[in-house]
Write a protein that holds these residues in place. Structure first.
Motif, PDB file in Angstrom:
ATOM      1  N   ASP A 150      17.347 -54.568  75.331  1.00 14.29           N
ATOM      2  CA  ASP A 150      18.779 -54.325  75.083  1.00 14.29           C
ATOM      3  C   ASP A 150      19.071 -53.902  73.656  1.00 14.29           C
ATOM      4  O   ASP A 150      20.116 -53.331  73.372  1.00 14.29           O
ATOM      5  CB  ASP A 150      19.583 -55.612  75.367  1.00 14.29           C
ATOM      6  N   SER A 151      18.156 -54.231  72.740  1.00 15.50           N
ATOM      7  CA  SER A 151      18.455 -53.938  71.330  1.00 15.50           C
ATOM      8  C   SER A 151      17.200 -53.429  70.623  1.00 15.50           C
ATOM      9  O   SER A 151      16.088 -53.520  71.166  1.00 15.50           O
ATOM     10  CB  SER A 151      18.969 -55.204  70.649  1.00 15.50           C
ATOM     11  N   ILE A 152      17.421 -52.943  69.407  1.00 12.08           N
ATOM     12  CA  ILE A 152      16.302 -52.385  68.640  1.00 12.08           C
ATOM     13  C   ILE A 152      15.656 -53.497  67.827  1.00 12.08           C
ATOM     14  O   ILE A 152      16.257 -54.042  66.908  1.00 12.08           O
ATOM     15  CB  ILE A 152      16.792 -51.242  67.728  1.00 12.08           C
ATOM     16  N   ASP A 153      14.446 -53.838  68.216  1.00  9.47           N
ATOM     17  CA  ASP A 153      13.689 -54.878  67.512  1.00  9.47           C
ATOM     18  C   ASP A 153      12.230 -54.423  67.574  1.00  9.47           C
ATOM     19  O   ASP A 153      11.655 -54.301  68.657  1.00  9.47           O
ATOM     20  CB  ASP A 153      13.892 -56.224  68.239  1.00  9.47           C
ATOM     21  N   TYR A 154      11.654 -54.143  66.403  1.00  3.30           N
ATOM     22  CA  TYR A 154      10.324 -53.542  66.371  1.00  3.30           C
ATOM     23  C   TYR A 154       9.180 -54.563  66.288  1.00  3.30           C
ATOM     24  O   TYR A 154       8.053 -54.206  66.003  1.00  3.30           O
ATOM     25  CB  TYR A 154      10.225 -52.571  65.190  1.00  3.30           C
ATOM     26  N   SER A 155       9.492 -55.852  66.534  1.00  4.21           N
ATOM     27  CA  SER A 155       8.400 -56.835  66.474  1.00  4.21           C
ATOM     28  C   SER A 155       7.523 -56.722  67.724  1.00  4.21           C
ATOM     29  O   SER A 155       7.969 -56.230  68.764  1.00  4.21           O
ATOM     30  CB  SER A 155       8.976 -58.249  66.367  1.00  4.21           C
ATOM     31  N   VAL A 156       6.274 -57.174  67.609  1.00  8.81           N
ATOM     32  CA  VAL A 156       5.354 -57.137  68.756  1.00  8.81           C
ATOM     33  C   VAL A 156       5.193 -58.567  69.273  1.00  8.81           C
ATOM     34  O   VAL A 156       4.939 -59.488  68.493  1.00  8.81           O
ATOM     35  CB  VAL A 156       3.974 -56.573  68.334  1.00  8.81           C
ATOM     36  N   ASP A 157       5.353 -58.732  70.567  1.00 10.08           N
ATOM     37  CA  ASP A 157       5.219 -60.051  71.189  1.00 10.08           C
ATOM     38  C   ASP A 157       3.731 -60.321  71.438  1.00 10.08           C
ATOM     39  O   ASP A 157       3.123 -59.712  72.324  1.00 10.08           O
ATOM     40  CB  ASP A 157       6.014 -60.063  72.504  1.00 10.08           C
TER      41      ASP A 157
END
Ligand SMILES: Cc1cc2nc3c(=O)[nH]c(=O)nc-3n(C[C@H](O)[C@H](O)[C@H](O)COP(=O)(O)OP(=O)(O)OC[C@H]3O[C@@H](n4cnc5c(N)ncnc54)[C@H](O)[C@@H]3O)c2cc1C
Length: 376
Positions: free
Chosen positions: A283-290
């Protein structure tokens, strides 16, 4: 900044810069407005860096046409200007008979699109080319390669500036109003000061915010089918010296709706290996890697690459695809058009420029330049 310009481009990613390089000159005043500190900080620096050959896309689509043309243009630009690149070639590897049938379909589609030199190879030849890759057959694409995308953006920016364009960073477009003979554009500078100017032609290359820009101009993006869906793609680096075990880019057979091309092996110009990208709607811009996705990466990679061990993988980076295709929906094409029929002449929208946007960038620049030429 002068208060009247001929052409204003919103967004300095690879597409906005390629467009500026094409439309600048002929005494036109051309501005590129970028909200970030520097150009190319969003999707244009968060991708696989692959020069695609044009296999996957529906024949006749803009994606197919601009990818094949962009592939040829990129190699020409790289040769001429010394931009780092390597024509490594790519293998789409089938691991079952059913997937082998799909390779034939992909080959035919790629051939119709104009992708060069596609060839299906049997297991024995696959093993000769890539001893460490497992599969029953593969589609070889010799014209696929990798490119230094930052150097490419530097190249487009330099060409644009040489022709008189100005690239203005920390300038966020926050308002667009139709006025006689063009558009009044309101810009927020350094998150506080605002100023406005008019432009005859306005080109929307705003990537992940292209639908917001279209809305600022008064377009109902839901009604027009311009609403973006964000699809995140994460990468894991592969350590342990395993990068020396493959020479080409190795891809799985994609699933039918092409939400992504499937977790694949890419190599960069320094020879580093990574796996990715996966595809997950967000839904949003988040460039972290899970890091919890490591197992999923490991399981999908080891089917073709049995030498990869769980410990080799480390979370690396992520990018976000500006997709027009929502979950479960059919593949959508790039939208690149002048919006005269929506009462907005000279407002040129580029919507949904996901992959192969990097490959297509020089061809997209030419395509937009042809639209501009017909207007000015
Ligand atoms: C995971 C992943 C892998 C990919 N792999 C490949 C690949 O291997 N090969 C390939 O060909 N393509 C690939 N792509 C696609 C390619 O990266 C994109 O198509 C391309 O980078 C899009 O460039 P752009 O300039 O349109 O967008 P962006 O790079 O996102 O640039 C848009 C710019 O607009 C600016 N902006 C937005 N709103 C405003 C505003 N209001 N005012 C001013 N500026 C604004 C943003 O800050 C941004 O800099 C991949 C994409 C992803 C996500």
């Amino acid at each position: 900044m002068s208060f009247k310009s001929d052409i204003t481009i919103i967004g300095a990613g690879v597409v906005g810069l390629a467009t500026a390089a094409q439309v600048a000159g002929r005494n036109r005043s051309v501005y590129v407005l970028e909200k970030n500190e520097r150009f190319g900080q969003e999707t244009s620096s968060r991708h696989s860096g692959v020069i695609h050959s044009g296999i996957y896309y529906p024949p006749g689509s803009l994606k197919a046409k601009l990818c094949v043309e962009g592939n040829r243009l990129l190699y020409e630009i790289c040769e001429k200007s010394g931009i780092g690149h390597r024509k490594l070639g790519k293998l789409i590897v089938a691991i079952s008979d059913e997937e082998t049938e799909q390779l034939q379909e992909l080959k035919e589609r790629g051939h119709r699109n104009g992708a060069e030199g596609l060839k299906i190879i049997a297991r024995r030849e696959l093993k000769k080319l890539e001893a460490n890759v497992e599969g029953v057959a593969a589609l070889l694409s010799p014209s696929t390669g990798i490119i230094d995308s930052h150097a490419l953006m530097e190249y487009f920016a330099a060409r644009a500036k040489e022709s008189g364009a100005e690239i203005a960073c920390r300038k966020k477009v926050v308002g667009i109003e139709k006025v006689s003979h063009g558009y009044k554009v309101t810009v927020e500078e350094d998150e506080k000061d605002k100023f406005s100017f008019t432009t005859r032609i306005l080109v929307n290359c705003a990537g992940l915010q292209c639908d917001e820009i279209a809305e600022l101009a008064g377009i109902n993006t839901v009604k027009e089918g311009y609403k973006l869906h964000y699809s995140k793609g994460e990468y894991f680096s592969v350590g342990g010296g395993k990068n020396r075990l493959v020479k080409r880019l190795i891809y799985p057979v994609p699933e039918t709706k092409f939400t992504g091309l499937g977790v694949h092996v890419t190599l960069d110009l320094e020879g580093r290996m990574r796996l990715g990208p996966n595809a997950e709607y967000v839904d949003s811009i988040d460039y972290s890697v899970d890091s919890r996705h490591k197992d999923e990466f490991y399981q999908s990679a080891r089917r073709m690459l049995p030498f990869i061990e769980y410990e080799d993988l480390e979370p690396e980076m992520a990018g976000i695809r500006p997709k027009l295709q929502g979950p479960g929906e059919d593949v959508r094409d790039f939208v690149i058009r002048d919006e005269t029929d929506k009462g907005l002449p000279g407002f040129i929208n580029l919507i949904g420029i996901e992959s192969p946007g990097l490959t297509s960038s020089p061809a997209i620049g030419r395509y937009v330049a042809a639209i501009v030429k017909a207007i000015l």
